[in-house]
Design a protein around this motif. Structure first.
Motif, PDB file in Angstrom:
ATOM      1  N   ALA A 136       0.759  -1.136  -0.150  1.00 59.40           N
ATOM      2  CA  ALA A 136       0.258   0.363  -0.054  1.00 59.40           C
ATOM      3  C   ALA A 136       1.105   0.985   0.140  1.00 59.40           C
ATOM      4  O   ALA A 136       0.286   2.288  -0.224  1.00 59.40           O
ATOM      5  CB  ALA A 136      -0.663   0.295   1.206  1.00 59.40           C
ATOM      6  N   ARG A 137       1.934   1.118   0.257  1.00 61.42           N
ATOM      7  CA  ARG A 137       3.032   2.506   0.278  1.00 61.42           C
ATOM      8  C   ARG A 137       3.222   2.922  -0.833  1.00 61.42           C
ATOM      9  O   ARG A 137       3.291   4.153  -0.960  1.00 61.42           O
ATOM     10  CB  ARG A 137       4.429   1.792   1.374  1.00 61.42           C
ATOM     11  CG  ARG A 137       3.738   1.742   2.315  1.00 61.42           C
ATOM     12  CD  ARG A 137       5.971   1.478   3.051  1.00 61.42           C
ATOM     13  NE  ARG A 137       5.039   0.424   3.953  1.00 61.42           N
ATOM     14  CZ  ARG A 137       6.014   0.290   4.864  1.00 61.42           C
ATOM     15  NH1 ARG A 137       7.634  -0.037   4.449  1.00 61.42           N
ATOM     16  NH2 ARG A 137       6.232  -0.669   5.896  1.00 61.42           N
ATOM     17  N   ALA A 138       2.506   1.694  -2.050  1.00 58.25           N
ATOM     18  CA  ALA A 138       3.304   2.706  -3.431  1.00 58.25           C
ATOM     19  C   ALA A 138       2.370   3.381  -3.824  1.00 58.25           C
ATOM     20  O   ALA A 138       1.576   3.090  -3.829  1.00 58.25           O
ATOM     21  CB  ALA A 138       3.986   1.561  -4.369  1.00 58.25           C
ATOM     22  N   GLY A 139       3.255   3.817  -4.371  1.00 54.43           N
ATOM     23  CA  GLY A 139       2.016   5.611  -4.783  1.00 54.43           C
ATOM     24  C   GLY A 139       0.364   6.245  -3.913  1.00 54.43           C
ATOM     25  O   GLY A 139       0.410   7.136  -3.921  1.00 54.43           O
ATOM     26  N   SER A 140       1.658   6.337  -2.143  1.00 60.29           N
ATOM     27  CA  SER A 140       0.674   6.554  -1.171  1.00 60.29           C
ATOM     28  C   SER A 140       1.775   8.496  -0.895  1.00 60.29           C
ATOM     29  O   SER A 140       2.832   8.403  -0.993  1.00 60.29           O
ATOM     30  CB  SER A 140       0.350   5.720   0.861  1.00 60.29           C
ATOM     31  OG  SER A 140      -0.348   4.478   0.051  1.00 60.29           O
ATOM     32  N   TYR A 141       0.931   9.026  -0.793  1.00 60.13           N
ATOM     33  CA  TYR A 141       1.780  10.170   0.473  1.00 60.13           C
ATOM     34  C   TYR A 141       1.123  10.553   1.394  1.00 60.13           C
ATOM     35  O   TYR A 141      -0.318  11.121   1.684  1.00 60.13           O
ATOM     36  CB  TYR A 141       2.207  10.819  -0.842  1.00 60.13           C
ATOM     37  CG  TYR A 141       0.947  11.490  -1.429  1.00 60.13           C
ATOM     38  CD1 TYR A 141       0.658  13.231  -0.958  1.00 60.13           C
ATOM     39  CD2 TYR A 141       0.205  11.497  -2.397  1.00 60.13           C
ATOM     40  CE1 TYR A 141      -0.744  13.748  -1.435  1.00 60.13           C
ATOM     41  CE2 TYR A 141      -1.292  12.091  -2.797  1.00 60.13           C
ATOM     42  CZ  TYR A 141      -1.514  12.911  -2.483  1.00 60.13           C
ATOM     43  OH  TYR A 141      -2.494  13.281  -3.232  1.00 60.13           O
ATOM     44  N   LEU A 142       1.950  10.866   2.034  1.00 58.57           N
ATOM     45  CA  LEU A 142       1.178  12.093   3.303  1.00 58.57           C
ATOM     46  C   LEU A 142       1.923  13.611   3.004  1.00 58.57           C
ATOM     47  O   LEU A 142       2.956  13.927   2.280  1.00 58.57           O
ATOM     48  CB  LEU A 142       2.862  11.719   4.399  1.00 58.57           C
ATOM     49  CG  LEU A 142       2.813  10.578   5.066  1.00 58.57           C
ATOM     50  CD1 LEU A 142       3.253  10.282   6.226  1.00 58.57           C
ATOM     51  CD2 LEU A 142       1.453  10.721   6.002  1.00 58.57           C
ATOM     52  N   GLU A 143       1.053  14.095   2.847  1.00 53.37           N
ATOM     53  CA  GLU A 143       1.118  15.653   2.647  1.00 53.37           C
ATOM     54  C   GLU A 143       0.495  16.586   4.862  1.00 53.37           C
ATOM     55  O   GLU A 143      -0.224  16.441   5.239  1.00 53.37           O
ATOM     56  CB  GLU A 143      -0.863  16.367   1.782  1.00 53.37           C
ATOM     57  CG  GLU A 143      -0.074  17.836   1.777  1.00 53.37           C
ATOM     58  CD  GLU A 143      -1.095  18.136   0.538  1.00 53.37           C
ATOM     59  OE1 GLU A 143      -2.009  19.170   0.522  1.00 53.37           O
ATOM     60  OE2 GLU A 143      -1.009  17.544  -0.718  1.00 53.37           O
ATOM     61  N   VAL A 144       1.754  17.759   4.337  1.00 52.71           N
ATOM     62  CA  VAL A 144       2.378  18.190   5.996  1.00 52.71           C
ATOM     63  C   VAL A 144       2.257  19.794   4.887  1.00 52.71           C
ATOM     64  O   VAL A 144       3.424  19.734   4.637  1.00 52.71           O
ATOM     65  CB  VAL A 144       3.320  17.255   6.501  1.00 52.71           C
ATOM     66  CG1 VAL A 144       3.730  18.435   7.863  1.00 52.71           C
ATOM     67  CG2 VAL A 144       3.223  16.120   7.162  1.00 52.71           C
ATOM     68  N   ASP A 145       2.040  20.398   5.894  1.00 51.39           N
ATOM     69  CA  ASP A 145       2.216  22.074   5.988  1.00 51.39           C
ATOM     70  C   ASP A 145       2.712  21.882   4.548  1.00 51.39           C
ATOM     71  O   ASP A 145       3.444  22.647   3.945  1.00 51.39           O
ATOM     72  CB  ASP A 145       3.355  22.111   6.583  1.00 51.39           C
ATOM     73  CG  ASP A 145       3.206  22.521   8.142  1.00 51.39           C
ATOM     74  OD1 ASP A 145       2.537  22.468   8.361  1.00 51.39           O
ATOM     75  OD2 ASP A 145       4.112  22.501   8.979  1.00 51.39           O
ATOM     76  N   GLU A 146       1.766  21.514   4.428  1.00 51.22           N
ATOM     77  CA  GLU A 146       1.482  21.859   1.771  1.00 51.22           C
ATOM     78  C   GLU A 146       2.465  21.302   1.418  1.00 51.22           C
ATOM     79  O   GLU A 146       2.344  21.776   0.463  1.00 51.22           O
ATOM     80  CB  GLU A 146       1.358  23.272   1.470  1.00 51.22           C
ATOM     81  CG  GLU A 146      -0.304  24.093   2.003  1.00 51.22           C
ATOM     82  CD  GLU A 146      -0.486  25.388   2.217  1.00 51.22           C
ATOM     83  OE1 GLU A 146       0.201  25.931   0.992  1.00 51.22           O
ATOM     84  OE2 GLU A 146      -1.094  26.176   2.593  1.00 51.22           O
TER      85      GLU A 146
END
Length: 81
Positions: free
Chosen positions: A47-57
């Motif tokens: 599930a990590r492949a293609g997932s991302y975090l958004e932090v402070d834009e």
């Protein structure tokens, strides 16, 4: 990434492939540190492949999230080395 704010709120956007399996598509975290820990320790590797975090834009993917987890400044106890 030395200026990364582990105390900032974070959002996780799961990969489409992962989301198709009726798993969590989107998740908010009170702190980026908790989000980073979830991605590395709890999210299935596939599930990590293609997932991302958004932090402070800012967007963080794959290796960048692992670097945040491995960083000396990471404030939480690590389960994985």
């Amino acid at each position: 990434m030395s200026n990364f704010n582990y105390a900032a709120r974070a959002e996780l956007f799961a990969s489409r492939r992962y989301a198709k399996n009726n798993q969590t598509q989107y998740r908010r975290f009170n702190t980026a540190a908790e989000a980073v820990r979830f991605v590395i320790e709890d999210l299935p590797t596939a599930a990590r492949a293609g997932s991302y975090l958004e932090v402070d834009e800012q967007r963080y993917e794959g290796g960048s999230i692992k670097e945040l987890y491995d960083a000396e400044a990471y404030p939480l106890e690590r389960t994985f080395a």
